[in-house]
Scaffold this active site. Structure first.
Site, PDB file in Angstrom:
ATOM      1  N   GLY A 266       0.824  -1.202   0.000  1.00  0.00           N
ATOM      2  CA  GLY A 266       0.000   0.000   0.000  1.00  0.00           C
ATOM      3  C   GLY A 266       0.856   1.249   0.000  1.00  0.00           C
ATOM      4  CB  SER A 267       0.046   4.731   0.862  1.00  0.00           C
ATOM      5  OG  SER A 267      -0.264   4.708   2.245  1.00  0.00           O
ATOM      6  CB  ALA A 269       1.596   7.817   4.461  1.00  0.00           C
ATOM      7  CB  THR A 270      -0.542   3.012   5.126  1.00  0.00           C
ATOM      8  OG1 THR A 270      -1.522   3.984   4.760  1.00  0.00           O
ATOM      9  CG2 THR A 270      -1.198   1.938   5.978  1.00  0.00           C
ATOM     10  CD  GLU A 288       4.669  -3.514  -3.948  1.00  0.00           C
ATOM     11  OE1 GLU A 288       4.832  -2.291  -4.202  1.00  0.00           O
ATOM     12  OE2 GLU A 288       3.732  -4.188  -4.369  1.00  0.00           O
ATOM     13  CB  CYS A 322       3.042  -0.016  -6.428  1.00  0.00           C
ATOM     14  SG  CYS A 322       3.403  -1.717  -6.886  1.00  0.00           S
TER      15      CYS A 322
END
EC number: 1.2.1.5
Length: 520
Positions: A266-267, A269-270, A288, A322
């Protein structure tokens, strides 16, 4: 008699309310008719310990079709107490079943699962297209790689080797690879089924058990595939699927003391937040994350082929990739020629109904993502980027965006620096190899890169100097189940696929045996 009637009335009301709750409870399976006319049965409950169940708090959420903005179905929403139940089931299955069976049993189950994915490939592809908005062209490619990767993981299951280590004549020393235990896995909405396989495949091959959270916007394929796990011979409790929010399910998995590993896609930031939460229990973590990948075109390249690779690199899967090649660098002597070719090719791509066999680019996954992308279009225009084509919503219904090209951008523009996660590409020119390497590496990310040239020496040199976990030469978005994938810098930690993925799910134990009578 009157007093009895009065005394019984509250119980009658309680019974009536219980019946109402029972009959108003959302079903655990529903028939769904896909846009292609095929009807199938979709699980909508949480998958815990081999059964589809309602969430303990009976909370639900709606799943929306991005192509027409209509409700597909309602799915149960997991909360903290559901996570605890699933982790307990996974822990028991790990200790009593999956970690102690012979490796060939795990191999056979994964082979069976790969076969079942192939058997249901058209249904799975259609579910992905309906739930995610991607074209059938993209969805079929996803499902094909899913079955290949699960089969590859099955092949590794009985090849998890340790070592014998020479430590002198007075000791016999060896190392073994052991599974970790319960693995929490959090997957994104852009490749739901593919990421499901990338996560459960190596975990199961190495003897771990899984509690997996699909994205709220795209839970359907993971739920459908969970029943295939049962059919494949994977015991109850080994795979558990919990649709729900990241703030609740993801947070609880990351903090849970009985979860020994977190795998997240995911992102960035997360990903940072997950690392912080997981640090309290010193979990093993693989991430990732995001990317802003450069795609470089040298003057000596096959320009027509390069343009097709550029388009595939950014517009495939509606740009929700991504590793999308979202920064294009074209050598100055062919800049205008390639830009014109890219404009013409981009405008030839068909956007629309994912179930139209001629459509290349489907919908964005959500209304939120649609408006995020359109906001970046406005930002790019305000910063002075030149709009070559696209830059607007496609149609009035559904979350569609026209494939978009911005040229003559500056390296400090937000559209160049920030991950858009949509069908928007920026184009810049360069003169020398050193110049383009500096521009390509001027990013916090390092997930992938593309190089287009007919000079093999140049290709190898640039591939060594560019900071990226994957480098594609004269191709792009070209994946293989045996090739590791992952990023440098803030694009992540660890690798998916290939032998490298297995190390994410094992720990090494060293054993030393004292020898009373020295071995000669």
């Amino acid at each position: 008699m009157l007093s009895r009637t009065r005394a019984a009335a509250p119980n009658s009301r309680i019974f009536t309310r219980s019946l109402l709750r029972l009959y108003s409870q959302a079903p655990l399976r529903v028939p769904i008719t896909l846009p292609n006319g095929f009807t199938y049965e979709q699980p909508t409950g949480l998958f815990i310990n081999g059964e589809f169940v309602a969430s303990k708090q009976k909370k639900t959420f709606d799943v929306i079709n991005p192509s027409n903005e209509e409700k597909i179905t309602t799915v149960y929403k997991a909360m903290e107490d559901d996570v605890d139940e699933a982790v307990a089931a996974a822990k028991k299955a790990f200790e009593t079943k999956w970690s102690i069976v012979e490796p060939e049993v795990r191999a056979k189950a994964l082979f069976n699962l790969a076969d079942l994915v192939e058997k249901h490939q058209e249904t799975l592809a259609a579910i992905e297209s309906m739930d995610n908005g991607k074209s059938l062209f993209c969805a079929r490619g996803d499902v094909a790689l899913v079955s290949k990767y699960l089969r590859s993981c099955g092949g590794w299951a009985d090849k998890i080797y340790g070592n014998v280590i020479d430590t002198g004549k007075n000791h016999f020393t060896y190392s073994i690879k052991e599974p970790l235990g319960v693995c929490g896995q959090i997957i994104p909405w852009n490749f739901p089924l593919l990421m499901w396989s990338w996560k459960i495949g190596p975990a199961l091959a190495t003897g771990n058990t899984v509690v997996l959270k699909p994205a709220e916007t795209t839970p359907l394929s993971a739920l459908f595939a969970s029943q295939l796990c049962q059919e494949a011979g994977i015991p109850a409790g080994v795979v558990n699927i919990l649709p729900g929010s990241g703030r609740v399910v993801g947070e609880r998995l990351s903090a849970h003391p009985d979860v020994k590993k977190i795998a997240f896609t995911g992102s960035t930031a997360t990903g940072r937040h997950i690392m912080k939460v997981a640090a309290d229990t010193v979990k093993k973590v693989t991430l990732e994350l995001g990317g802003k990948s450069p795609n470089i075109v040298f003057a000596d390249a096959d320009l027509d082929k390069a343009v097709k690779n550029i388009a595939f690199g950014i517009f495939y899967n509606s740009g929700e990739v991504c590793c999308a090649g979202s920064r294009i660098y074209i050598q100055d002597t062919v800049y205008e020629e390639v830009l014109q070719k890219l404009k013409d090719y981009t405008e030839s791509l068909k956007v629309g109904d994912p179930f139209d066999e001629e459509v290349f680019q489907g919908a964005q996954t959500s209304d939120k993502q649609l408006h995020k992308i359109l906001d970046y279009v406005d930002v790019a225009k305000s910063e002075g980027a030149r709009l070559v084509t696209g830059g607007a919503r496609h149609g009035s219904k559904g979350y569609f965006v026209k494939p978009t090209v911005f040229a003559d951008v500056k390296e400090d523009m937000r559209i160049v620096k920030e991950e858009v996660f949509g069908p928007i590409v920026t184009v810049s020119k360069f003169s020398t190899v050193d110049e383009v390497i500096a521009m390509a590496n001027d990013s916090q990310y390092g997930l992938a890169a593309g190089i287009h040239t007919n000079d093999i020496n140049k290709a190898v040199d640039v591939s060594k100097r560019v900071k990226a976990g994957t480098v594609w030469i004269n191709t792009y978005n070209n994946f293989h189940q045996n090739v590791p994938f992952g990023g440098f810098g803030q694009s992540g930690i660890g690798r998916e696929m290939g032998e490298a993925a297995l190390s994410n799910y094992t720990q090494t134990k060293s054993v030393r045996i004292a020898i009373d009578k020295p071995i000669r």
